[in-house]
Design a protein around this motif. Sequence first.
Motif, PDB file in Angstrom:
ATOM      1  N   SER A 246      22.545   3.619  13.405  1.00 21.18           N
ATOM      2  CA  SER A 246      21.074   3.721  13.308  1.00 21.18           C
ATOM      3  C   SER A 246      20.669   4.371  12.140  1.00 21.18           C
ATOM      4  O   SER A 246      19.753   3.986  11.318  1.00 21.18           O
ATOM      5  N   PHE A 247      21.155   5.726  11.970  1.00 24.33           N
ATOM      6  CA  PHE A 247      20.824   6.673  11.042  1.00 24.33           C
ATOM      7  C   PHE A 247      21.025   5.934   9.384  1.00 24.33           C
ATOM      8  O   PHE A 247      20.269   6.048   8.522  1.00 24.33           O
ATOM      9  N   GLY A 248      22.282   5.133   9.347  1.00 26.45           N
ATOM     10  CA  GLY A 248      22.560   4.674   8.473  1.00 26.45           C
ATOM     11  C   GLY A 248      21.770   3.494   7.762  1.00 26.45           C
ATOM     12  O   GLY A 248      21.778   3.158   6.566  1.00 26.45           O
ATOM     13  N   LYS A 249      20.958   3.181   8.646  1.00 24.55           N
ATOM     14  CA  LYS A 249      19.991   1.951   8.153  1.00 24.55           C
ATOM     15  C   LYS A 249      18.459   2.439   8.101  1.00 24.55           C
ATOM     16  O   LYS A 249      17.554   1.667   7.788  1.00 24.55           O
ATOM     17  N   ILE A 250      18.457   3.561   8.128  1.00 26.28           N
ATOM     18  CA  ILE A 250      16.750   4.314   7.979  1.00 26.28           C
ATOM     19  C   ILE A 250      16.097   3.377   6.763  1.00 26.28           C
ATOM     20  O   ILE A 250      16.689   3.844   5.701  1.00 26.28           O
ATOM     21  N   ASN A 251      14.883   3.167   6.929  1.00 26.91           N
ATOM     22  CA  ASN A 251      14.107   2.737   5.816  1.00 26.91           C
ATOM     23  C   ASN A 251      13.623   3.897   5.138  1.00 26.91           C
ATOM     24  O   ASN A 251      12.373   4.510   5.680  1.00 26.91           O
ATOM     25  N   GLN A 252      14.058   4.322   4.064  1.00 26.27           N
ATOM     26  CA  GLN A 252      13.573   5.668   3.206  1.00 26.27           C
ATOM     27  C   GLN A 252      12.315   5.552   2.871  1.00 26.27           C
ATOM     28  O   GLN A 252      11.512   6.642   2.700  1.00 26.27           O
ATOM     29  N   SER A 253      11.703   4.480   2.493  1.00 28.13           N
ATOM     30  CA  SER A 253      10.375   4.283   2.082  1.00 28.13           C
ATOM     31  C   SER A 253       9.310   4.734   3.266  1.00 28.13           C
ATOM     32  O   SER A 253       8.589   5.467   2.921  1.00 28.13           O
ATOM     33  N   LEU A 254       9.673   4.047   4.245  1.00 30.66           N
ATOM     34  CA  LEU A 254       9.001   4.374   5.580  1.00 30.66           C
ATOM     35  C   LEU A 254       9.201   5.904   5.928  1.00 30.66           C
ATOM     36  O   LEU A 254       8.167   6.684   6.359  1.00 30.66           O
ATOM     37  N   TYR A 255      10.532   6.250   5.936  1.00 34.37           N
ATOM     38  CA  TYR A 255      10.569   7.712   6.407  1.00 34.37           C
ATOM     39  C   TYR A 255       9.788   8.770   5.379  1.00 34.37           C
ATOM     40  O   TYR A 255       9.123   9.627   6.088  1.00 34.37           O
ATOM     41  N   VAL A 256      10.082   8.685   4.261  1.00 30.45           N
ATOM     42  CA  VAL A 256       9.613   9.662   3.239  1.00 30.45           C
ATOM     43  C   VAL A 256       7.839   9.525   3.299  1.00 30.45           C
ATOM     44  O   VAL A 256       7.198  10.473   3.191  1.00 30.45           O
ATOM     45  N   THR A 257       7.279   8.284   3.278  1.00 29.64           N
ATOM     46  CA  THR A 257       5.977   7.894   3.368  1.00 29.64           C
ATOM     47  C   THR A 257       5.180   9.003   4.381  1.00 29.64           C
ATOM     48  O   THR A 257       4.174   9.370   4.337  1.00 29.64           O
ATOM     49  N   MET A 258       6.036   8.697   5.788  1.00 33.65           N
ATOM     50  CA  MET A 258       5.346   9.234   6.877  1.00 33.65           C
ATOM     51  C   MET A 258       5.804  10.656   7.258  1.00 33.65           C
ATOM     52  O   MET A 258       5.010  11.566   7.670  1.00 33.65           O
ATOM     53  N   GLN A 259       7.008  10.963   7.064  1.00 34.51           N
ATOM     54  CA  GLN A 259       7.758  12.363   7.566  1.00 34.51           C
ATOM     55  C   GLN A 259       7.803  13.389   6.439  1.00 34.51           C
ATOM     56  O   GLN A 259       7.589  14.444   6.518  1.00 34.51           O
ATOM     57  N   GLY A 260       8.033  12.838   4.987  1.00 31.61           N
ATOM     58  CA  GLY A 260       8.507  13.477   4.096  1.00 31.61           C
ATOM     59  C   GLY A 260       9.917  13.222   3.606  1.00 31.61           C
ATOM     60  O   GLY A 260      10.556  12.967   4.635  1.00 31.61           O
ATOM     61  N   PRO A 261      10.613  13.986   2.809  1.00 28.69           N
ATOM     62  CA  PRO A 261      11.857  13.700   2.459  1.00 28.69           C
ATOM     63  C   PRO A 261      13.024  14.575   3.252  1.00 28.69           C
ATOM     64  O   PRO A 261      14.182  14.225   3.184  1.00 28.69           O
ATOM     65  N   SER A 262      12.407  15.203   4.313  1.00 29.22           N
ATOM     66  CA  SER A 262      13.737  15.836   5.156  1.00 29.22           C
ATOM     67  C   SER A 262      13.012  16.188   6.512  1.00 29.22           C
ATOM     68  O   SER A 262      11.858  16.402   6.929  1.00 29.22           O
ATOM     69  N   GLU A 263      14.175  16.232   7.611  1.00 29.20           N
ATOM     70  CA  GLU A 263      13.792  16.514   8.889  1.00 29.20           C
ATOM     71  C   GLU A 263      13.336  18.112   9.077  1.00 29.20           C
ATOM     72  O   GLU A 263      12.693  18.401   9.823  1.00 29.20           O
ATOM     73  N   PHE A 264      13.802  18.802   7.817  1.00 29.69           N
ATOM     74  CA  PHE A 264      13.531  20.205   7.851  1.00 29.69           C
ATOM     75  C   PHE A 264      12.141  20.510   7.375  1.00 29.69           C
ATOM     76  O   PHE A 264      11.677  20.864   6.311  1.00 29.69           O
ATOM     77  N   ILE A 266       7.859  19.237   7.635  1.00 25.42           N
ATOM     78  CA  ILE A 266       7.190  17.815   7.586  1.00 25.42           C
ATOM     79  C   ILE A 266       6.278  17.562   6.289  1.00 25.42           C
ATOM     80  O   ILE A 266       5.601  18.721   5.993  1.00 25.42           O
ATOM     81  N   ALA A 267       6.078  16.684   5.950  1.00 25.62           N
ATOM     82  CA  ALA A 267       4.993  16.270   4.669  1.00 25.62           C
ATOM     83  C   ALA A 267       4.664  14.845   5.080  1.00 25.62           C
ATOM     84  O   ALA A 267       4.676  14.290   6.089  1.00 25.62           O
ATOM     85  N   GLY A 268       4.049  14.250   4.071  1.00 21.78           N
ATOM     86  CA  GLY A 268       3.760  12.625   4.188  1.00 21.78           C
ATOM     87  C   GLY A 268       2.578  12.645   5.042  1.00 21.78           C
ATOM     88  O   GLY A 268       1.905  13.498   5.225  1.00 21.78           O
ATOM     89  N   LYS A 269       2.217  11.269   5.374  1.00 18.88           N
ATOM     90  CA  LYS A 269       0.906  10.923   5.925  1.00 18.88           C
ATOM     91  C   LYS A 269       0.674  11.781   7.462  1.00 18.88           C
ATOM     92  O   LYS A 269      -0.282  11.862   7.779  1.00 18.88           O
TER      93      LYS A 269
END
Length: 351
Positions: A246-264, A266-269
Motif C-alpha cells: 500500500s505504501f509503495g503505491k502512495i500518490n505523492q501528488s495527493l500526499y504532498v498537496t494535503m499532508q505535506g512532504p513528511s509524516e513528521f 504537517i503542511a499542505g491544505k
Amino acid sequence: MKKIALIIIALSTCLFACKQADKTSASPEIALSTFFKDSVAGVKTGGIQMVQISTPKGKFNVWTKKIGNNPKIKLLLLNGGPGATHEYFECMESFLPAEGIELIYYDQLGCGNSDNPKDTAMWSLPRYVEEVEQVRQALKLDSSNFYLLGHSWGGILAAEYAFKYQKNLKGLVISNMMMSCPDYGKYANEVLAKQFDPKVLARIRAIEAKGDFTNPEYMGLLMPNFYGKHICRIPLDKWPEPLNRSFGKINQSLYVTMQGPSEFGIAGKLLKWDRVADLPKLSVPTLSIGGEFDTMDPKHMQMVAGKVQNGSYLYCPKGSHMSMYDDQETYMTGLIKFIKGVNVGEKKVAL
C-alpha cells in the motif's frame, strides 16, 4: 398451591425464553453460506463494484470491493496517506469476516485501483466528503447498517463526513487521527521530536529547511528513527506485505498537496484543519482509537471520545500509527466489540 406454583414456573420459563429470543433476534448469527453468498445478478466479480462519481471536473470511477454479506453490519474503510490504498486494511480479513462483519474496501479518487485525474485541484476535503456520500448511495448503505472507519487521513475524512451526514451512519470509527492538525503539528514538534537523537534531528531539520525532500538521506534518517518507532513498530525488514504494498503505491501528488512532504509534522491544505470545538455535535456512536507510540497523541484521542455525545475509547498500549498491525489483538478485539455493541443498541461500549 401446586397449580399456582406450576403457573408461576410456566410463566417464568416463558419469560426467560422470550428474553433469549429477543437476544437472538437482536444479534443473529449469520450462516457461513449466507454471509459469503454473492447475490449479484449476472457476471460475478468477487464483490468488486466500480462506482461512478460526479465531480466539478467531470465523472470518474472509483473502485470498491465487499467481502461478506451482512444486512445489519457493513463497514466501509477509508485509507490514510493521503494517497495510500485500501490494501493495508487486508489484515482485517483475518478477524472481521469470522465475526459476521461485512468489509467494504474503497480506493478514494487518485488512489490505488481508482481513476487518477492527476489534477491537484481535485485534492480537496469537501470534494472527498461528497465522494464518500456518492459511494454510500451507490452501495445502498444507510443508518441501519452503515459503519464508517477512517484511519489517519481517512479519520479526518470520516469525521468531516459525519459532521455533514451523520444521519446516514450507524457507527463511526476514527482510528489514529487527531481532530486538530495544529495540535498534531505541536505534538510532533514538542513531544516526538524530543525523542530523536539531537544530531539526527538537526540533520533532518537541515534537509527540510532546504526543501530537499527527495534526498535519499532524508527517508534514510526518518525510516529507522521515526517510521520504525511511530508508524509501525515491527522491524522494518519485517513490515507486513500489505502495508509495504500500500505504501509503495502512495500518490505523492495527493500526499504532498494535503499532508505535506513528511509524516513528521504537517503542511499542505490540512495545515489549519481543526474540528475539536465541533465534536459535541456528533451524536452517532463513535469509537476513537489511539496508540501509545502513535504519531497522534493518545490523550487527544481519549479526549475525542469524551467530547462526542456517544463516545468509546480504545487504547492500544503496544500500538503506534498502524496499531492494527503492531498491537493487533487489542485493536481487532476492541473494534469487533464496538461494532457488535452498537449493533445490539449500545451507544457507548466499554472497551
